[in-house]
Design a protein around this motif. Structure first.
Motif, PDB file in Angstrom:
ATOM      1  N   GLY A   7     -71.903 -16.868  -4.329  1.00 41.78           N
ATOM      2  CA  GLY A   7     -72.847 -17.837  -4.533  1.00 41.78           C
ATOM      3  C   GLY A   7     -73.250 -18.557  -3.133  1.00 41.78           C
ATOM      4  O   GLY A   7     -74.219 -18.823  -3.013  1.00 41.78           O
ATOM      5  N   ALA A   8     -72.064 -18.868  -2.484  1.00 38.88           N
ATOM      6  CA  ALA A   8     -72.239 -19.481  -0.962  1.00 38.88           C
ATOM      7  C   ALA A   8     -72.316 -18.456   0.097  1.00 38.88           C
ATOM      8  O   ALA A   8     -72.818 -18.977   1.020  1.00 38.88           O
ATOM      9  N   TYR A   9     -71.716 -17.460   0.093  1.00 36.55           N
ATOM     10  CA  TYR A   9     -71.893 -16.452   1.361  1.00 36.55           C
ATOM     11  C   TYR A   9     -72.577 -15.399   1.313  1.00 36.55           C
ATOM     12  O   TYR A   9     -72.769 -14.744   2.174  1.00 36.55           O
ATOM     13  N   LEU A  10     -73.024 -14.717   0.030  1.00 33.53           N
ATOM     14  CA  LEU A  10     -73.492 -13.597   0.068  1.00 33.53           C
ATOM     15  C   LEU A  10     -75.142 -13.740   0.551  1.00 33.53           C
ATOM     16  O   LEU A  10     -75.321 -12.702   1.262  1.00 33.53           O
ATOM     17  N   PRO A  11     -75.680 -14.568   0.293  1.00 34.29           N
ATOM     18  CA  PRO A  11     -77.246 -14.745   0.912  1.00 34.29           C
ATOM     19  C   PRO A  11     -77.268 -14.643   2.334  1.00 34.29           C
ATOM     20  O   PRO A  11     -77.822 -14.297   3.067  1.00 34.29           O
ATOM     21  N   VAL A  12     -76.326 -15.648   2.793  1.00 30.17           N
ATOM     22  CA  VAL A  12     -75.975 -15.595   3.979  1.00 30.17           C
ATOM     23  C   VAL A  12     -75.768 -14.371   4.779  1.00 30.17           C
ATOM     24  O   VAL A  12     -76.084 -13.802   5.987  1.00 30.17           O
ATOM     25  N   PHE A  13     -74.708 -13.485   4.214  1.00 27.34           N
ATOM     26  CA  PHE A  13     -74.332 -12.351   4.610  1.00 27.34           C
ATOM     27  C   PHE A  13     -75.320 -11.287   4.860  1.00 27.34           C
ATOM     28  O   PHE A  13     -75.455 -10.592   5.490  1.00 27.34           O
ATOM     29  N   ALA A  14     -76.223 -11.310   3.640  1.00 18.38           N
ATOM     30  CA  ALA A  14     -77.208 -10.560   3.716  1.00 18.38           C
ATOM     31  C   ALA A  14     -78.333 -10.762   4.761  1.00 18.38           C
ATOM     32  O   ALA A  14     -78.778  -9.521   5.408  1.00 18.38           O
ATOM     33  N   GLN A  15     -78.256 -11.873   5.373  1.00 19.31           N
ATOM     34  CA  GLN A  15     -79.301 -12.104   6.251  1.00 19.31           C
ATOM     35  C   GLN A  15     -78.788 -11.979   7.631  1.00 19.31           C
ATOM     36  O   GLN A  15     -79.359 -11.240   8.347  1.00 19.31           O
ATOM     37  N   ALA A  16     -77.508 -12.628   7.883  1.00 18.25           N
ATOM     38  CA  ALA A  16     -76.745 -12.326   8.964  1.00 18.25           C
ATOM     39  C   ALA A  16     -76.366 -10.744   9.239  1.00 18.25           C
ATOM     40  O   ALA A  16     -76.315 -10.477  10.580  1.00 18.25           O
ATOM     41  N   VAL A  17     -75.669 -10.141   8.423  1.00 20.53           N
ATOM     42  CA  VAL A  17     -75.094  -8.874   8.539  1.00 20.53           C
ATOM     43  C   VAL A  17     -76.030  -7.683   8.281  1.00 20.53           C
ATOM     44  O   VAL A  17     -76.282  -6.841   8.990  1.00 20.53           O
ATOM     45  N   LEU A  18     -76.847  -7.884   7.195  1.00 18.12           N
ATOM     46  CA  LEU A  18     -77.741  -6.669   6.773  1.00 18.12           C
ATOM     47  C   LEU A  18     -79.233  -6.885   7.330  1.00 18.12           C
ATOM     48  O   LEU A  18     -79.866  -5.867   7.344  1.00 18.12           O
ATOM     49  N   GLY A  19     -79.341  -8.114   7.749  1.00 10.73           N
ATOM     50  CA  GLY A  19     -80.638  -8.246   8.591  1.00 10.73           C
ATOM     51  C   GLY A  19     -81.790  -8.263   7.487  1.00 10.73           C
ATOM     52  O   GLY A  19     -82.909  -8.071   7.962  1.00 10.73           O
ATOM     53  N   LEU A  20     -81.487  -8.739   6.392  1.00 11.06           N
ATOM     54  CA  LEU A  20     -82.647  -9.120   5.320  1.00 11.06           C
ATOM     55  C   LEU A  20     -83.436 -10.302   5.540  1.00 11.06           C
ATOM     56  O   LEU A  20     -82.858 -11.291   6.184  1.00 11.06           O
ATOM     57  N   GLY A  21     -84.666 -10.558   4.984  1.00 13.91           N
ATOM     58  CA  GLY A  21     -85.199 -11.635   5.216  1.00 13.91           C
ATOM     59  C   GLY A  21     -84.887 -12.498   3.821  1.00 13.91           C
ATOM     60  O   GLY A  21     -83.973 -12.395   3.086  1.00 13.91           O
ATOM     61  N   PRO A  22     -85.080 -13.707   3.894  1.00 14.58           N
ATOM     62  CA  PRO A  22     -84.620 -14.739   3.130  1.00 14.58           C
ATOM     63  C   PRO A  22     -84.927 -14.388   1.516  1.00 14.58           C
ATOM     64  O   PRO A  22     -83.979 -14.529   0.491  1.00 14.58           O
ATOM     65  N   ILE A  23     -86.078 -13.848   1.223  1.00 11.26           N
ATOM     66  CA  ILE A  23     -86.437 -13.386  -0.054  1.00 11.26           C
ATOM     67  C   ILE A  23     -85.758 -12.355  -0.711  1.00 11.26           C
ATOM     68  O   ILE A  23     -85.005 -12.131  -1.775  1.00 11.26           O
TER      69      ILE A  23
END
Length: 520
Positions: free
Chosen positions: A306-322
């Protein structure tokens, strides 16, 4: 309307007895779909409120100022919601679900309207607290009503429908919040609650009819006040510890000393009250003890994605917010599916064994993330989150239904709200523990940075901003991505221990609790 067999108050030291509810009349059965639609709309208010606000924070801060206080927009809401859930559950047992849900929803809408009219950050924080007070009623009564209206066989399917709202909110909330902030005004983030809430209240008022037992009640005001004070101090200490002050600092030690004193005072009061807010049998009965403690464990684990996966996806995987939001939403897809199917299992193998399977799936999902390769594919992360969500759904639903099935109507509000409160308590603990693990791991990574990057790397709380700005160059960016990846894996490693503990806690529940259960 409903008629109930008993309205006797359970002795504080006694375990709940098997007392089936009286039959629901045909007129109420015919309206259950409308009532379920109202419950889903009501849940949508609480489910979307965090995600829809989060995406509008930059615009809110730009308009009102108070950047240093914006985190309290979320903290005050969580605090107010968590500490009031047991109180609303008790009131629902005393006076019926309908008045408590309508009053709580009205309070939530009043807070929403006030938030939309806020003229500064401090008033907005206060009004968010009012919203949280209303949300406590929603969380306490919606699942209780589902237990009233549907049989044990049907409740898993209904919990799946209610859980689906959270999955939809995970996608719709950020999208709406961003759209309002960009194309209209952030104030619509709160105004959108009004038509949804009014529609839900109209359906509840029109179609939900119940007849709570008519008798004189002694409301335990001192117990309620002590419980709110203890809960508020505890959640406040967890939210501030490691952020506003160190865990071993004087403010932290004083806060938790006050919490301990208030908890002792609450227990003493509840043992002597005529109608305690949280009676002792909630923790003495084996089904409830194991279920509630397992919900604390599940709440702990929930904070990692809940707290870290969305940021991980953007910061590490390079995904956009959506795309990052869709990764988190995939967990909800697994949750809904498993919750719906859990009914087939617990009717065959029992509540305990079904929940045990869910806890094992949850553990497998957490460990699966830890074992992901460097720079994993998007779909591999999504598959792991579906597995984790399936564990949550398979764990939470049979434990909640099992708790509801061993108590009569006039104790179901307390039983359900305690189960929900346990989960939110676990989430508060999880937020504190995950934050401490992540910050410590990230700080260690930054200290071990190559000499060539010395003086160029940001502080821990500025890592995400530095990655998004792209101002560090390729070497600095790669190092921060690797550090963020390592810190996130440390968080999941801590959650793996919590998941393993949850498996042991589920074993406290009797294997065949249905032998002691009544209910529908």
């Amino acid at each position: 309307m409903w008629q109930f067999l008993h309205d006797d108050t359970m002795n504080e030291n006694a375990a709940p007895e098997t007392q089936p509810d009286a039959p629901v009349q045909a007129s109420t059965v015919a309206h259950r779909r409308w009532i379920l639609a109202a419950l889903m709309l009501t849940i949508a208010l609480a489910a979307m409120d965090i995600t829809i606000v989060a995406t509008a924070v930059p615009q809110i801060v730009g308009d009102l100022g108070g950047f240093e206080r914006f985190s309290w927009l979320f903290s005050i809401y969580l605090l107010a919601q968590t500490v009031t859930i047991p109180i609303y559950g008790k009131l629902a047992d005393l006076y019926g679900r309908k008045p408590v849900l309508l009053a709580g929803t009205a309070l939530f809408l009043a807070g929403s309207a006030a938030c939309a009219a806020a003229w500064g950050m401090i008033p907005l924080i206060v009004f968010r607290g009012i919203q949280g007070l209303g949300a406590g009623s929603i969380m306490a009564t919606v699942n209780t009503l589902a237990g009233d209206l549907y049989s044990t066989r049907e409740r898993a399917r209904i919990q799946g429908w209610l859980s689906s709202v959270w999955g939809i909110a995970a996608i719709l909330g950020p999208t709406l919040g961003g759209a309002f902030a960009e194309y209209a005004t952030w104030r619509w983030v709160f105004l959108i609650n009004l038509p949804i809430g009014l529609a839900a209240m109209g359906l509840i008022a029109r179609f939900l009819n119940e007849q709570a037992p008519v008798r004189h009640h002694i409301i335990d005001y001192p117990g309620a006040i002590l419980m709110m004070m203890a809960g508020s101090a505890g959640v406040f200490g967890l939210l501030q510890g490691g952020n506003a002050w160190g865990w071993l600092s004087a403010p932290s030690l004083i806060t938790f000393a006050v919490v301990l004193i208030l908890v002792v005072a609450t227990v003493v009061r509840e043992r002597t009250a005529a109608e305690p807010i949280m009676p002792g049998w909630v923790w003495r009965h084996r089904v409830m003890l194991g279920s509630n403690l397992a919900m604390v464990g599940m709440g702990l684990v929930m904070m990692a994605p809940g707290a870290y996966l969305p940021v991980f996806a953007q910061a590490v995987l390079g995904l956009g917010p959506i795309a990052a939001g869709l990764v988190l939403a995939s967990m909800s897809a697994g949750w809904v599916t498993a919750a719906s199917w859990s009914g087939h299992l617990y009717l065959r193998i029992g509540f305990r064994d079904t929940a045990l399977l869910g806890a094992a799936l949850m553990f497998a999902g957490v460990v699966g993330f830890i074992l992901l390769p460097d720079s994993p594919s998007y779909w591999l992360v999504v598959a792991d989150q579906v597995l984790l969500g399936a564990g949550f759904g398979m764990l939470s639903t049979p434990l909640l239904v099992g708790v509801q099935s061993i108590v009569p109507w006039n104790q179901r509000g307390v039983a359900t709200s305690t189960n929900m409160w346990s989960r939110y308590l676990g989430q508060s603990l999880g937020a504190a523990i995950a934050g401490a693990i992540f910050n410590g791991a990230m700080r260690s990574q930054l200290q071990d940075a190559p000499a060539s990057l010395a003086g160029t790397l940001p502080e821990v709380n500025a890592v995400v901003g530095a990655l998004q700005s792209g101002s560090l160059g390729s070497d600095g960016t790669r190092f921060l991505q690797s550090a963020f990846d390592a810190a996130t894996h440390h968080v999941y490693l801590g959650m793996a221990w919590a998941a393993a503990l949850t498996i042991l806690l589920v074993l406290l529940v009797p294997r065949r609790p249905q032998e002691n259960m009544g209910g529908s």
